[in-house]
Design a protein around this motif. Structure first.
Motif, PDB file in Angstrom:
ATOM      1  N   ASP A  93       0.868  -1.048   0.011  1.00  0.00           N
ATOM      2  CA  ASP A  93      -0.041   0.117   0.039  1.00  0.00           C
ATOM      3  C   ASP A  93       0.738   1.295   0.257  1.00  0.00           C
ATOM      4  N   ASP A  94       2.501   1.199   0.407  1.00  0.00           N
ATOM      5  CA  ASP A  94       3.058   2.791   0.421  1.00  0.00           C
ATOM      6  C   ASP A  94       3.450   2.542  -0.757  1.00  0.00           C
ATOM      7  N   GLU A  95       4.549   1.716  -1.675  1.00  0.00           N
ATOM      8  CA  GLU A  95       4.415   1.100  -2.843  1.00  0.00           C
ATOM      9  C   GLU A  95       4.067   0.746  -4.639  1.00  0.00           C
ATOM     10  N   CYS A  96       3.246   0.990  -3.940  1.00  0.00           N
ATOM     11  CA  CYS A  96       2.297   0.666  -5.070  1.00  0.00           C
ATOM     12  C   CYS A  96       1.696   1.913  -6.135  1.00  0.00           C
ATOM     13  N   GLN A  97       2.417   2.904  -6.559  1.00  0.00           N
ATOM     14  CA  GLN A  97       2.320   4.022  -6.972  1.00  0.00           C
ATOM     15  C   GLN A  97       3.619   4.814  -5.753  1.00  0.00           C
ATOM     16  N   TRP A  98       4.128   5.821  -7.369  1.00  0.00           N
ATOM     17  CA  TRP A  98       5.172   6.604  -6.945  1.00  0.00           C
ATOM     18  C   TRP A  98       4.890   8.106  -6.656  1.00  0.00           C
ATOM     19  N   LYS A  99       5.592   8.006  -5.237  1.00  0.00           N
ATOM     20  CA  LYS A  99       5.833   8.719  -4.334  1.00  0.00           C
ATOM     21  C   LYS A  99       6.737  10.111  -4.719  1.00  0.00           C
ATOM     22  N   ALA A 100       7.867   9.531  -4.254  1.00  0.00           N
ATOM     23  CA  ALA A 100       8.927  10.501  -4.673  1.00  0.00           C
ATOM     24  C   ALA A 100      10.556   9.663  -4.539  1.00  0.00           C
ATOM     25  N   PRO A 101      11.033  10.813  -5.277  1.00  0.00           N
ATOM     26  CA  PRO A 101      12.773   9.781  -5.890  1.00  0.00           C
ATOM     27  C   PRO A 101      13.282   9.468  -4.378  1.00  0.00           C
ATOM     28  N   PHE A 102      14.091   8.340  -4.540  1.00  0.00           N
ATOM     29  CA  PHE A 102      15.005   7.274  -3.597  1.00  0.00           C
ATOM     30  C   PHE A 102      16.029   6.745  -4.345  1.00  0.00           C
ATOM     31  N   TYR A 103      16.742   6.513  -3.622  1.00  0.00           N
ATOM     32  CA  TYR A 103      18.113   5.507  -4.009  1.00  0.00           C
ATOM     33  C   TYR A 103      18.332   4.509  -3.433  1.00  0.00           C
ATOM     34  N   PHE A 104      19.121   3.721  -3.793  1.00  0.00           N
ATOM     35  CA  PHE A 104      19.417   2.498  -3.464  1.00  0.00           C
ATOM     36  C   PHE A 104      21.539   2.183  -3.628  1.00  0.00           C
ATOM     37  N   ILE A 105      21.550   1.520  -2.377  1.00  0.00           N
ATOM     38  CA  ILE A 105      23.403   1.254  -2.750  1.00  0.00           C
ATOM     39  C   ILE A 105      23.601   0.115  -3.485  1.00  0.00           C
ATOM     40  N   GLN A 106      24.750  -0.129  -4.861  1.00  0.00           N
ATOM     41  CA  GLN A 106      24.726  -0.994  -5.312  1.00  0.00           C
ATOM     42  C   GLN A 106      26.166  -1.335  -5.107  1.00  0.00           C
ATOM     43  N   GLY A 107      26.204  -2.248  -4.776  1.00  0.00           N
ATOM     44  CA  GLY A 107      27.925  -2.574  -4.492  1.00  0.00           C
ATOM     45  C   GLY A 107      28.687  -3.956  -4.706  1.00  0.00           C
ATOM     46  N   ALA A 108      30.183  -4.011  -5.458  1.00  0.00           N
ATOM     47  CA  ALA A 108      29.998  -4.984  -6.197  1.00  0.00           C
ATOM     48  C   ALA A 108      30.972  -5.830  -5.766  1.00  0.00           C
ATOM     49  N   ASP A 109      31.509  -7.588  -6.540  1.00  0.00           N
ATOM     50  CA  ASP A 109      32.928  -7.749  -6.063  1.00  0.00           C
ATOM     51  C   ASP A 109      34.270  -7.882  -5.348  1.00  0.00           C
ATOM     52  N   PRO A 110      32.992  -8.246  -4.036  1.00  0.00           N
ATOM     53  CA  PRO A 110      34.413  -7.617  -2.438  1.00  0.00           C
ATOM     54  C   PRO A 110      35.405  -8.209  -2.692  1.00  0.00           C
ATOM     55  N   GLN A 111      34.811  -9.818  -3.351  1.00  0.00           N
ATOM     56  CA  GLN A 111      35.882 -10.915  -4.196  1.00  0.00           C
ATOM     57  C   GLN A 111      36.540 -11.511  -3.478  1.00  0.00           C
ATOM     58  N   PHE A 112      36.991 -11.395  -2.410  1.00  0.00           N
ATOM     59  CA  PHE A 112      38.048 -11.811  -1.127  1.00  0.00           C
ATOM     60  C   PHE A 112      38.497 -12.542  -2.076  1.00  0.00           C
ATOM     61  N   GLY A 113      39.813 -12.025  -1.752  1.00  0.00           N
ATOM     62  CA  GLY A 113      41.021 -12.828  -2.310  1.00  0.00           C
ATOM     63  C   GLY A 113      42.204 -12.432  -3.356  1.00  0.00           C
ATOM     64  N   LEU A 114      41.083 -11.709  -4.402  1.00  0.00           N
ATOM     65  CA  LEU A 114      41.844 -11.395  -5.625  1.00  0.00           C
ATOM     66  C   LEU A 114      42.347 -10.575  -5.533  1.00  0.00           C
ATOM     67  N   MET A 115      43.067  -9.584  -5.056  1.00  0.00           N
ATOM     68  CA  MET A 115      43.814  -8.259  -4.455  1.00  0.00           C
ATOM     69  C   MET A 115      45.418  -8.881  -3.927  1.00  0.00           C
ATOM     70  N   LYS A 116      45.121 -10.383  -3.542  1.00  0.00           N
ATOM     71  CA  LYS A 116      46.350 -10.841  -3.833  1.00  0.00           C
ATOM     72  C   LYS A 116      47.188 -11.037  -4.450  1.00  0.00           C
ATOM     73  N   ALA A 117      46.285 -11.608  -5.265  1.00  0.00           N
ATOM     74  CA  ALA A 117      45.990 -13.239  -6.527  1.00  0.00           C
ATOM     75  C   ALA A 117      46.605 -12.051  -7.978  1.00  0.00           C
ATOM     76  N   TRP A 118      45.969 -10.938  -7.330  1.00  0.00           N
ATOM     77  CA  TRP A 118      45.991  -9.805  -8.807  1.00  0.00           C
ATOM     78  C   TRP A 118      47.263  -8.932  -8.977  1.00  0.00           C
ATOM     79  N   ALA A 119      48.108  -8.908  -7.259  1.00  0.00           N
ATOM     80  CA  ALA A 119      49.164  -8.589  -6.559  1.00  0.00           C
ATOM     81  C   ALA A 119      50.599  -9.092  -7.137  1.00  0.00           C
ATOM     82  N   ILE A 120      50.522 -10.418  -7.168  1.00  0.00           N
ATOM     83  CA  ILE A 120      51.465 -11.590  -7.713  1.00  0.00           C
ATOM     84  C   ILE A 120      51.416 -11.658  -8.791  1.00  0.00           C
ATOM     85  N   GLY A 121      50.392 -11.641  -9.832  1.00  0.00           N
ATOM     86  CA  GLY A 121      50.165 -11.399 -11.084  1.00  0.00           C
ATOM     87  C   GLY A 121      50.145 -13.152 -11.163  1.00  0.00           C
TER      88      GLY A 121
END
Length: 170
Positions: free
Chosen positions: A22-50
């Protein structure tokens, strides 16, 4: 502590109370959300050592950056409507015995050597015979035990006794 618990109880009966129809079915006002990507644990060392096929055994820098991202989002005012994380969660797997993923919209999996690949079906649209659900994963010092549970069963019965007993062993 109760407030933290309540934050995770917003989804009930296949409805997310943070987004009431009932709150979301009609446009009321601008809003924003956050999108993050690829924390990819382990890649930084792998990339650094080639050597991106190996070397993903250190996650400290990625963990630090992920914590920094969470802190930055938590400090925003006004708060974003929601946060979504996309892309690769891990790259390297130090001591990993199982990898859990989704996106296939059905349960699947298998083994490669000692590594178990577990694919969990969707909360949403099912492309196979599985029910809408979640996977409960129990990690002990000796093993990883997991079970896919329907949303209905998990909501009405909670986590099965056998799985709860594994948690209580400590």
């Amino acid at each position: 502590m109760a407030e933290e618990r309540d934050m995770f109880l917003r989804a009930r009966g296949r409805t997310l109370s943070a987004f009431r129809e009932d709150d979301e079915c009609q446009w009321k006002a601008p809003f924003y959300f956050i999108q993050g990507a690829d924390p990819q644990f382990g890649l930084m060392k792998a990339w650094a050592i080639g050597d991106c096929s190996n070397g993903g055994d250190e996650w400290e820098e990625e963990i630090k950056l992920t914590k920094q991202a969470v802190q930055a989002i938590n400090q925003l005012n006004p708060k974003p409507k929601f946060f979504v994380l996309c892309g690769d969660l891990i790259h390297g797997m130090p001591g990993i015995k199982a990898v859990f993923s989704g996106h296939y919209h059905r349960n699947a999996g298998g083994y490669y050597k000692d590594l178990e690949m577990v694919v969990s079906s969707a909360i949403g649209c099912q492309l196979g015979e599985d029910t809408h659900g979640l996977r409960v994963v129990i990690v002990t010092a000796e093993k990883i035990v997991h079970k896919y549970c329907s949303l209905n069963d998990l909501s009405s019965q909670g986590i099965e006794k056998e799985l709860m007993d594994l948690i209580k062993q400590n």
